[in-house]
Design an enzyme around this catalytic site. Structure first.
Site, PDB file in Angstrom:
ATOM      1  N   HIS A   1     -17.457 -24.393  16.410  1.00 48.82           N
ATOM      2  CA  HIS A   1     -17.419 -23.046  16.980  1.00 48.82           C
ATOM      3  C   HIS A   1     -16.902 -22.021  15.992  1.00 48.82           C
ATOM      4  O   HIS A   1     -17.431 -20.925  15.870  1.00 48.82           O
ATOM      5  CB  HIS A   1     -16.538 -23.050  18.240  1.00 48.82           C
ATOM      6  CG  HIS A   1     -17.214 -23.713  19.395  1.00 48.82           C
ATOM      7  ND1 HIS A   1     -16.536 -24.303  20.422  1.00 48.82           N
ATOM      8  CD2 HIS A   1     -18.524 -23.876  19.663  1.00 48.82           C
ATOM      9  CE1 HIS A   1     -17.400 -24.805  21.290  1.00 48.82           C
ATOM     10  NE2 HIS A   1     -18.606 -24.557  20.844  1.00 48.82           N
TER      11      HIS A   1
ATOM     12  N   CYS B   1     -36.847 -19.170  18.692  1.00 51.41           N
ATOM     13  CA  CYS B   1     -35.600 -18.479  18.983  1.00 51.41           C
ATOM     14  C   CYS B   1     -34.395 -19.303  18.539  1.00 51.41           C
ATOM     15  O   CYS B   1     -33.273 -18.955  18.828  1.00 51.41           O
ATOM     16  CB  CYS B   1     -35.507 -18.132  20.466  1.00 51.41           C
ATOM     17  SG  CYS B   1     -35.499 -19.583  21.529  1.00 51.41           S
TER      18      CYS B   1
END
Lengths: 209, 838
Positions: B452, B764
Site C-alpha cells: 500500500h 483500465c
C-alpha cells in the site's frame, strides 16, 4: 564497369562513412576556424549511424531504398545544418532512383544535379557563397565532361571537388555561422566543401575498386 | 488553441523557454519542445525527424507556430514540414507556420495571443512584432552590447588557475566540451580557459562555441582561470573532470553508466537486488526515520474501567481521523478505509480489553502489546499477501498509541532541509504524511511494489527504491541518490555519478514538463490512429485530477469508496450523494462506472464473509454482488440516478461466465423499471460492459460479445490469474509483469475476438499507466487506455511519438519472446532508437 549498382552505392555510402570518420578531426578544425567547430563530429555521428543502419538492414537493396535510409538517418542524427542538407540531398537521390536498378554515368550526373538543386533550394546558397555547393557543382560538371565510363567520370568528379574545396579558402562566407565572421572567414577552407570532396572521393573509390 | 513549438539546438534552452512561456499562460498551454539531437536529445543540434514527430499532432489539431533559434534549427524545421507533407499528413502546410521572429521575445508574445484564442495569422503577426517593445525600450540607435572584458578576473577577487594537459583522443570536441560546459554551469565562479599550446583564448567555459574556437587537441596544455565565491570547489571539480577525461572513455566512446555502488549485504538482510518502486530521481542527505518511532510515555495507569473507556475513546478518534482524511489518491483512501475495519474488529478489541481488565495493563500498553503481537504474527505468515499487511497493522497501532499518549501525529513529514528518508519499511500513514517538496525520495530496507505504501508513494510522485544491501551504507553516508525507475542507488556519488544523476534529473523534469504542456492534446499516433486516454478515479480528489491532467473521460470509476470503512449498509440516497460528489468535478467525457468490486483484499464490515483460504479465487466482485441481490439492486439504481445527464456506462467486475452478464443486464433493467415506476430521474439506456480479468472471460470473447457491450481489461488481475502469481508476493515479481508474452497473447486474442464482434476494448489496469506496457497494448489492438491521472500526459506523449503500425509489429515480436524481461528489453531497444518514446 559502366553502372552504379545498388551494391556499389552501398559501398559508396559505407566508404564515405569511413572517410568522414578518418577526417573528422580535420573537418572540425576547419569548422572551428570559421564556425562552431562541430562539422566533423556531426558528420561522423551521422554517417556512423548510417553505417550501423545499413549493416543491420539488408532490405535496403535497391538504390531508392538505400538512399532514403541514408537520408532519413542523416536528418535525425547529424544535428547541424549539414543534417537537413545532406539528408535532403540523399532523400532526393532516393526519389530520383525510386524505380531504377542502376545508373550509368550520365544518369548519375543527372541524379546528383537534382540533389545539388535540393541543397541549393534548402540552403539558399549560390556558387561562390563558400558552401558545399562550391565543391559539388564543379564536380558534377567534371563528371559530365569525362564521358561515359563511370570509373573515369567519378574520379574526375572527385578530383574536381578536392580542388574546388581548396579553392574555397579565399572566398567570403555568405551562409551559415561562418557568415557571422564576415571578412575573417577569408583564408580558411569551407568545411562543407571539404566533406563534399570526401563524399565524391568515396564514390570514386567505390566504382574504381 | 494554436500551439507553440520551440526548435532549438539546445534542449535545455528550449525547455527553459517553455517554462517562461508557461509562467505567462498557465500550465495548460500547448507549448512543446523539439530540441537537441542524439538518442536522448541531450546533445547540441537539431533533428528534423524528431521535429516532424512533434509537429504532427498539431497538424490534426488547431495548428502551431514554430519558433527556431538559428542555422540548422531553421533548415531542420523546414525539412520536417517536407517530411510531413511527403507522409501525406494533411494540415502541415496550412496549420503549421514557421516564424522568423526572435525566439524568446516571440515565444512570449505568441503564447499570450494563442492562449487568448487568436487565429494562426494573428499569433504569427504578434510574434513578428515581438522585437518592437525591446527596440523601443533601448532606442533605435542603441549601441550593440559591447563584448565583456576579455577574460580578466575581477581585480578584487583572488583568481585561481589550474593548468592541465588534455588527454582526450579527439581533444575537447563536442561531447567532452559539453560535459565541461555543464560542469562549469554548476558554479557561481567565472570560469575561463585558454589553450596555452596555440595561444588561443580565453573563452568562457560555459560556451560551447568559445571552447570550440580554442581548438583544443590531444596533448594541448590548457589553463583554467577561475574566480568567484566557489572558485576553490570549482577548481577541484575541474581537476577531477579532467582526470575522468571529461566523461569520455579512453577510446573516445561515450561513457558507460557508472555502476551503482554495491555495498555488502547487511546482516539479516537479503541478497535480493534493489527494487524500483516509484519513478523519479532524488539526490540529497539521508535522514533515518527512526525519529518517527516516538517515545510514547504512558501516564500513571488509572482503574481498569477508566483505561477501557480511554481505549474506546481513542479507537473512536482514530476511526474519525481516518474518516475525515482526504489526502492522497483514491488508492490511498481505500487503504485507510480498509485499515479502519481493524479498529472495530471485535476479536482485537476483546483481546486488548482482557489485558486491561484482567492483567491491569494501561490502555496504551495493552493496545500496543496486542497489536504489535498481531503484526508480528502477520509478518511471520507464509502467505505473502497477508505478510505485507503487517505494515498496515503497525501503522494503525502507532496511530492509536499516539492518541493514547496524547502525542499529536505529524500531519506532514517535512524535513528541513529536504532529505531522502531512510525507512525500515514504509508505512502507509508515513507515505501519506510525506510532503513531496521536502521528502526528496525514500530508500526502504524492505517492501514490495504492490504494498500500500508503495502505491501511495507513486501516486504522490515521490521517488522510491527498496534495497536492503544499500541501506546500511546509506545511513552512514553524507549524500544518497536514487533512481526510482531503475532501482539504482548511489552512496556518496562521485562527480561522474553526480553528472549522470543531474542529467537524468533534468531529463526527467523536462519530460514531465513536455507531458504537462501537451496533456490536453489528443493522442494520435504518427500514422493517424487516435487512442482515447482516460483516467481511473476512486474519489473526488482523483476526479478533479483527471480533468486537470487532460483525461478525456473516466475509464474506470471505482465505487468501493462509497462502501469501504462504513459500519452499516448505506441507503440508496446516501450512495447517490457519495457518487454525485465524485462525478461533480468531471468533464463531459465518457464515464465508466464499475459496480462494487468487494471481497478479496477489500472486505466490507456490513457484508461479513466467511474466511476464505484464497480470497482472490473466492467470493469477490460480481460473485459477491449476486449473493446480496438487494444491495446490488440499490448499487445499480444509485449509479443510474447519479448518471443523469452524463455519458455513463456500467461495468461489471470479476465476470467468469456469460450467464453472469445476462443476469447483470436483467438486474440493470429491473433497476431502470423500478426508477421509472417511481418517476425518479436517471440515465437510460446505458451501455453495459465487463471487466476482462478472469482467463475464462478472455477465452470466450465471442460468447461474451452477445451480452457485453464493451470490454475493459483489468491487467493486474488478468496477469495474476494467467501466470498463477499472487499480486502481493514480492518473490514472484518477474511473474507480475503484464508485458509477459502469455498476457500479451491473451490480450491480442481478446482484441481480435472483440474486433470481429464490433466491440470496443480498453484497458483500465496499471499497465495502462506504464508507457512501455501501454505501447504494447496498443500494438495488440487496444483502443483506449485508462491510466492514473498523473500519467495521462506521459501516455498521450508516448502515443503521439509512435505509429500504430510499428507498435503492431513490435507487439507481434514481443509475443514470441520467452519472458517479460525479454519483452521489456526488446521494446526499449526498439523504441529508444526513436528518441525517447517511452
Amino acid at each position: 564497369m559502366d553502372h552504379l549498382t545498388p551494391a556499389l552505392a552501398r559501398s559508396w555510402i559505407l566508404s564515405t562513412a569511413r572517410l568522414i570518420e578518418q577526417n573528422a578531426q580535420h573537418l572540425s578544425d576547419l569548422d572551428a576556424a570559421i564556425g562552431d567547430g562541430d562539422h566533423g563530429a556531426n558528420m561522423s555521428r551521422g554517417f556512423q549511424a548510417v553505417a550501423k543502419k545499413l549493416e543491420g538492414d539488408a532490405k535496403a537493396d535497391d538504390l531508392g531504398a538505400l538512399f532514403k535510409v541514408t537520408g532519413m538517418t542523416l536528418l535525425s542524427t547529424v544535428g547541424g545544418a549539414s543534417g537537413p542538407l545532406y539528408g535532403g540531398f540523399f532523400l532526393d537521390l532516393g526519389k530520383q532512383c525510386a524505380s531504377r536498378a542502376a545508373l550509368d554515368a550520365k544518369d548519375l550526373a543527372d541524379v546528383l544535379d537534382s540533389g545539388l538543386a535540393d541543397i541549393q533550394r534548402r540552403g539558399k546558397a549560390q556558387p561562390g557563397d563558400k558552401t558545399m555547393v562550391d565543391a559539388l557543382a564543379p564536380a558534377i560538371a567534371a563528371m559530365r565532361a569525362a564521358g561515359d565510363d563511370i570509373v573515369t567520370a567519378t574520379r574526375a568528379a572527385a578530383d574536381a571537388a578536392r580542388n574546388a574545396a581548396t579553392a574555397t579558402a579565399p572566398l567570403l562566407a555568405r551562409k551559415g555561422r561562418a557568415s557571422y565572421l564576415g571578412e575573417r572567414s577569408i583564408g580558411h577552407e569551407d568545411p562543407g566543401a571539404n566533406s563534399v570532396a570526401l563524399l565524391l572521393d568515396a564514390l570514386a573509390s567505390a566504382t574504381g575498386a | 488553441m494554436i500551439g507553440l513549438v520551440l526548435v532549438s539546438h539546445s534542449r535545455a534552452l528550449a525547455t527553459a523557454l517553455s517554462q517562461l512561456v508557461l509562467q505567462m499562460t498557465g500550465p495548460d498551454f500547448p507549448v512543446v519542445v523539439a530540441a537537441g539531437v542524439g538518442d536522448d536529445h541531450q546533445e547540441i543540434g537539431t533533428d528534423a525527424v524528431h521535429i516532424a514527430e512533434v509537429l504532427q499532432p498539431f497538424c490534426e489539431g488547431d495548428g502551431a507556430v514554430v519558433l527556431m533559434d538559428l542555422g540548422s534549427a531553421v533548415l531542420s524545421a523546414q525539412t520536417a514540414l517536407e517530411l510531413l507533407d511527403a507522409e501525406g499528413i494533411t494540415g502541415a502546410a496550412d496549420k503549421i507556420r514557421l516564424c522568423a521572429a526572435p525566439i524568446v521575445e516571440a515565444a512570449i508574445a505568441a503564447a499570450v495571443q494563442a492562449k487568448a484564442g487568436a487565429s494562426l495569422d494573428a499569433v504569427v503577426s504578434e510574434a513578428k512584432g515581438a522585437l518592437a517593445a525591446k527596440a523601443a525600450q533601448l532606442g533605435d540607435d542603441a549601441p550593440a552590447p559591447s563584448a565583456g572584458p576579455d577574460g580578466a578576473a575581477a581585480a578584487d577577487e583572488a583568481g585561481l588557475t589550474l593548468d592541465l594537459v588534455i588527454e582526450n583522443p579527439h581533444g575537447l570536441h563536442a561531447r567532452p566540451a559539453a560535459t565541461l560546459v555543464q560542469t562549469a554551469a554548476r558554479f557561481q565562479a567565472d570560469i575561463r580557459l585558454r589553450n596555452l599550446s596555440n595561444g588561443r583564448g580565453p573563452a568562457p567555459a560555459r560556451s560551447m562555441t568559445g571552447i570550440g574556437l580554442l581548438q583544443i587537441r590531444k596533448g594541448d596544455a590548457v589553463r583554467f582561470e577561475v574566480s568567484g565565491t566557489d572558485a576553490g570547489t570549482a577548481v577541484a571539480t575541474l581537476r577531477e573532470l579532467a582526470d575522468a577525461r571529461f566523461g569520455e572513455a579512453a577510446d573516445g566512446s561515450e561513457p558507460g553508466t557508472p555502476a551503482p555502488v554495491m555495498t555488502p549485504t547487511p546482516v539479516g538482510g537479503t541478497g535480493t537486488p534493489p527494487v524500483a518502486i516509484s519513478e523519479g530521481i532524488a539526490i540529497g542527505r539521508p535522514l533515518p526515520l527512526a525519529s518517527l518511532e516516538v517515545d510514547l510515555r504512558d501516564g500513571p495507569t488509572a482503574t481498569p474501567a477508566e483505561e477501557r473507556a480511554r481505549l474506546t475513546e481513542a479507537l473512536r478518534q482514530a476511526s474519525d481521523g481516518i474518516g475525515t482524511s482526504h489526502i492522497g489518491s483514491g488508492a490511498a483512501t481505500d487503504i485507510l478505509a480498509a485499515q479502519a475495519l481493524i479498529l472495530s474488529d471485535p476479536a482485537v478489541i476483546e483481546a486488548v480489553e482482557t489485558r486491561i481488565l484482567r492483567d491491569g495493563q494501561s490502555a496504551l500498553a495493552a493496545w500496543r502489546g496486542e497489536t504489535q503481537a498481531l503484526a508480528d504474527a502477520y509478518g511471520a505468515m507464509e502467505d505473502d499477501y497477508l505478510r505485507a499487511r503487517a505494515a498496515d497493522l503497525r501503522d494503525l497501532s502507532n496511530r492509536v498509541c499516539r492518541i493514547l499518549a496524547g502525542v499529536t501525529a505529524p500531519q506532514t513529514l517535512a524535513p528541513e532541509p529536504p532529505a531522502i528518508l531512510l525507512v525500515d519499511e514504509l508505512l502507509p500513514g508515513d507515505a501519506m504524511a510525506a510532503d513531496p517538496r521536502h521528502v526528496l525520495g525514500i530508500l526502504a530496507r524492505s517492501g514490495s511494489p504492490t504494498a500500500h505504501a508503495a502505491i501511495i508513494a507513486r501516486s504522490r510522485g515521490i521517488p522510491m527504491v527498496v534495497s536492503a544491501r544499500d541501506w546500511t551504507a546509506a545511513a552512514e553516508a553524507e549524500t544518497v541518490a536514487l533512481d526510482g525507475a531503475t532501482g539504482e542507488v548511489w552512496i556518496d556519488p562521485d562527480d561522474d555519478a553526480r553528472l549522470l544523476i543531474a542529467g537524468r534529473q533534468r531529463d526527467h523534469l523536462a519530460r514531465l514538463q513536455v507531458f504537462d504542456s501537451t496533456k490536453h492534446l489528443p493522442a494520435t499516433t504518427l500514422d493517424g490512429v487516435t487512442i482515447a486516454v482516460f483516467a481511473n478515479v476512486g474519489n473526488a480528489t482523483d476526479a478533479a485530477a483527471a480533468t486537470e491532467n487532460g483525461a478525456e473521460g473516466v475509464g474506470l470509476l471505482r465505487t468501493e469508496f462509497v462502501y469501504l470503512g462504513r459500519q452499516s449498509v448505506p441507503t440508496e440516497d446516501e450512495q447517490v450523494a457519495a457518487l454525485d460528489a465524485v462525478f461533480a468535478p468531471l468533464g463531459p467525457g465518457p464515464l465508466v462506472v464499475r459496480t462494487p468490486d468487494i471481497g478479496a483484499d477489500k472486505p466490507l464490515a456490513f457484508l461479513p464473509q466467511p474466511p476464505e483460504h484464497n480470497p482472490f479465487l473466492g467470493i469477490r466482485g460480481v460473485r459477491l454482488s449476486f449473493r446480496h441481490p438487494d444491495f446490488f439492486a440499490s448499487n445499480l439504481r444509485a449509479i443510474l440516478r447519479a448518471g443523469t445527464g452524463r455519458d455513463l456506462r456500467i461495468m461489471v467486475p470479476m465476470v467468469t461466465s456469460p450467464d453472469e452478464m445476462e443476469q447483470a443486464r436483467a438486474l440493470a433493467q429491473a433497476a431502470h423499471r423500478t426508477l421509472e415506476a417511481q418517476g425518479i430521474p436517471h440515465v437510460w439506456p446505458v451501455s453495459l460492459g465487463m471487466m476482462v480479468e478472469v482467463p475464462s472471460a478472455a477465452l470466450m470473447v465471442e460468447q461474451f460479445s452477445r451480452s457485453a457491450d464493451f470490454f475493459s481489461i483489468g491487467t493486474n488481475d488478468l496477469t495474476q490469474y494467467i501466470l498463477a502469481a499472487e499480486r502481493g508476493n514480492a518473490d514472484l515479481d518477474d511473474l507480475q509483469d503484464p508485458v509477459h508474452p502469455a498476457v500479451l497473447q491473451t490480450i491480442a486474442g481478446i482484441c481480435a475476438g472483440a474486433r470481429t464482434a464490433g466491440r470496443h476494448v480498453g484497458v483500465c489496469g496499471d499497465a495502462a499507466s506504464d508507457p512501455l506496457a501501454a505501447a504494447l497494448l496498443i500494438g495488440c489492438g487496444v483502443q483506449s487506455l485508462s491510466a492514473r491521472a498523473n500519467r495521462v500526459g506521459a501516455i498521450k506523449a508516448m502515443v503521439r511519438r509512435t505509429s500504430a503500425a510499428v507498435l503492431q509489429r513490435l507487439a507481434e515480436e514481443a509475443r514470441r519472446c520467452d519472458t517479460a524481461a525479454q519483452v521489456r528489453h526488446l521494446v526499449r531497444e526498439s523504441l529508444d532508437a526513436r528518441g525517447g518514446v517511452i
